[in-house]
Design a protein around this motif. Structure first.
Motif, PDB file in Angstrom:
ATOM      1  N   ASP A   1      -1.093  -3.325  -4.169  1.00  0.00           N
ATOM      2  CA  ASP A   1      -1.188  -2.188  -3.808  1.00  0.00           C
ATOM      3  C   ASP A   1      -0.192  -1.170  -3.860  1.00  0.00           C
TER       4      ASP A   1
ATOM      5  N   CYS B   1       0.735  -1.309  -0.209  1.00  0.00           N
ATOM      6  CA  CYS B   1       0.034   0.252  -0.466  1.00  0.00           C
ATOM      7  C   CYS B   1       0.458   1.662  -0.086  1.00  0.00           C
TER       8      CYS B   1
ATOM      9  N   ASP C   1      -3.107  -4.363   3.508  1.00  0.00           N
ATOM     10  CA  ASP C   1      -4.711  -4.123   3.000  1.00  0.00           C
ATOM     11  C   ASP C   1      -4.749  -2.807   3.879  1.00  0.00           C
TER      12      ASP C   1
ATOM     13  N   HIS D   1      -3.906  -0.730   6.151  1.00  0.00           N
ATOM     14  CA  HIS D   1      -2.893   0.375   6.370  1.00  0.00           C
ATOM     15  C   HIS D   1      -3.291   0.875   7.605  1.00  0.00           C
TER      16      HIS D   1
ATOM     17  N   SER E   1       0.216   4.401   1.781  1.00  0.00           N
ATOM     18  CA  SER E   1      -0.950   5.129   1.774  1.00  0.00           C
ATOM     19  C   SER E   1      -1.884   5.454   3.381  1.00  0.00           C
TER      20      SER E   1
END
Ligand SMILES: [Fe+2]
Length: 510
Positions: free
Chosen positions: A169, A142, A412, A414, A444
């Motif tokens: 991500d 992420c 995933d 964060h 993120s």
């Protein structure tokens, strides 16, 4: 051993990247750095891409180009073991995926590419060794470009891991946000400020051209390049490499595109992912379906790592996306998050493994998390394993049946997190099956951090939770312990931000 010269070349990436970008006598071609990945005891994939104009399709003329690759056992590049010419072409955006074979287990190798008079940066890679007494593995995921700089990657490179796992991500597909501070609701009636510190380069990406330029934007970052140049990566995508919360053939907005249009978009996304990642095989498009092989097994000393792909083969999220109480659909025993083939592969491998630690690197949380105090009709995140309870029960039963030290390494959400997993996660008296360790996201942000803090008491299996800082995870495996350092970035708005350890945990003590 790893010398100061390469350490500076990597961690001081800002020094060498501008030098490459403005090399005298013409355009620089190695603007996106170098990378290695998919390591085995005897092989590794070496990657680069010729891109003199990286944000506009790459800038190479149509046709082929020959690149020299040299591999040495020393970072001064004096003791070569390979020196070859590799052909690349516009069909793969002039990317190179060179499979270096015939190597020895647990060894460092150094590699460099040459095009005309130009030299790429030197990369370091390492083969795996199933017999090594220890393994240093970093976990990253992420990395939204707009919401932070990559100080976490600068710090990761300075640690010089044996391997980096990226659970997805890697890019975000969205358009351009306005610069500056944004206030967002974070739950519990609180608002917090988030910053947009740099901008995407186009509207939402859909075509191969768009995806290529988006990867180039992210990959031009010097600290991300440093992290790729320091160690081999093992990678699998999550949702934002294609489209938010996609599931197999279902996009986020099924009403806005036909199934075939979505498969074509997926193929473009998979192709650009392949062109920018050190993976061996390109995507395929067969029977109107795009596919890309991502899941796989890597054996690093005490840790047998299974990297999963929980996007390509999953059933659609039940009851609609997002956080909701279960509807009947969620409880269907046939529901899958891995697909039958991957699930059978994982089960077989776990049952026959003799490794002291059995790592499952997955995109989304395996740990159940209740977002409401009351256990009745508790809200959970249905995009995570919480939306696939029967698939989780099947894997939990396998793990409870004698698998040694299962550890999930996950991305995933964060949010940094550590949990102890029980067969029934909310019953501490049920059989203990392992742990889940989640570092924070690279950049993120987490607008649901406060929401999660408020209901911590309803989730007693979670021993550590921090959604307020960006970062990554360092894990060190030995025969009887996995120690995890949760690294956090002081200010993700600054590329030179200090990065420190928030907490260190040892599975021995958990
Ligand atoms: Fe994300």
């Amino acid at each position: 051993m790893f010398s100061r010269r390469l350490f500076l070349a990597s961690t001081g990436a800002a020094l060498w990247v501008p030098k490459m970008a403005y090399a005298e006598g013409g355009k620089a071609h190695f603007t996106l750095g170098v990378a290695s990945g998919s390591p085995t005891p005897s092989s590794v994939i070496l990657w680069t891409r010729l891109a003199p104009d990286p944000l506009n399709g790459g800038g190479m003329p149509p046709g082929t180009a020959d690149v020299r690759v040299r591999v040495c056992t020393d970072d001064a590049m004096r003791n070569p073991i390979r020196d070859e010419i590799v052909r690349t072409s516009d069909a793969d955006a002039h990317s190179i995926h060179y499979k270096l074979t015939g190597l020895k287990p647990g060894r460092e190798y150094f590699y460099q590419f040459y095009y005309g008079d130009e030299e790429s940066p030197v990369g370091r890679t390492r083969t795996t060794d199933p017999n090594a007494p220890e393994a240093k593995v970093a976990l990253a995921y992420c990395q939204h470009y707009e919401t932070g700089h990559y100080a976490a990657y600068r710090d990761l490179a300075s640690w010089v891991p044996d391997c980096v796992i990226h659970t997805g991500d890697y890019i975000y597909e969205g358009g351009i946000s306005a610069f500056g501070a944004k206030m967002r609701d974070v739950g519990g009636g609180e608002r917090r400020m988030f910053e947009i510190v740099r901008q995407h380069n186009s509207n939402e990406i859909v075509t191969l051209w768009d995806y290529r330029n988006r990867y180039a934007l992210y990959r031009a970052d010097p600290h991300l390049q440093a992290a790729h140049a320091i160690a081999p990566w093992i990678v699998a995508m999550d949702d934002h490499e294609v489209d938010n919360n996609w599931a197999a053939g279902t996009p986020q907005d099924p009403e806005k595109q036909t199934p075939l249009e979505f498969e074509i978009r997926k193929y473009a996304a998979f192709k650009a992912y392949y062109e920018h990642m050190p993976i061996e095989a390109p995507p395929a498009f067969n029977k109107m379906k795009a596919t890309l092989q991502l899941y796989g097994k890597y054996h690093l000393g005490p840790a047998l790592i299974h990297l999963l792909d929980t996007r390509q083969f999953r059933d659609d999220q039940p009851c609609g996306d997002n956080r909701k109480p279960y509807c009947e659909e969620a409880l269907d025993p046939k529901r899958t998050i891995m697909g039958a083939e991957q699930e059978a592969w994982l089960t077989r491998s776990l049952k026959t493994s003799s490794a002291p630690f059995n790592v499952i690197a997955t995109q989304v949380w395996f740990t159940s998390y209740r977002y409401t105090e009351a256990p009745e009709a508790a809200e959970t995140n249905l995009d995570s394993w919480d939306g696939y309870p029967s698939a989780r029960d099947r894997l939990s039963a396998t793990l409870a049946d004698g698998v040694s030290n299962p550890i999930f390494l996950t991305g995933d959400w964060h949010t940094a997190m550590a949990s102890t997993l029980h067969e029934d996660q909310f019953d501490p008296n049920s059989r203990r099956i392992g742990h889940e360790l989640v570092g924070s996201s690279i950049s993120s942000y987490c607008p649901w951090a406060r929401d999660m803090e408020i209901v911590r008491d309803a989730n007693p299996h979670v021993s550590y939770l921090n959604g307020n800082k960006r970062g990554y995870l360092r894990t060190t495996f030995s025969k009887d312990n996995c120690s995890a350092e949760f690294r956090v970035v002081e200010d993700s708005g600054r590329a030179d931000s200090p990065v420190t350890t928030d907490i260190e945990m040892r599975t021995k003590d958990m």
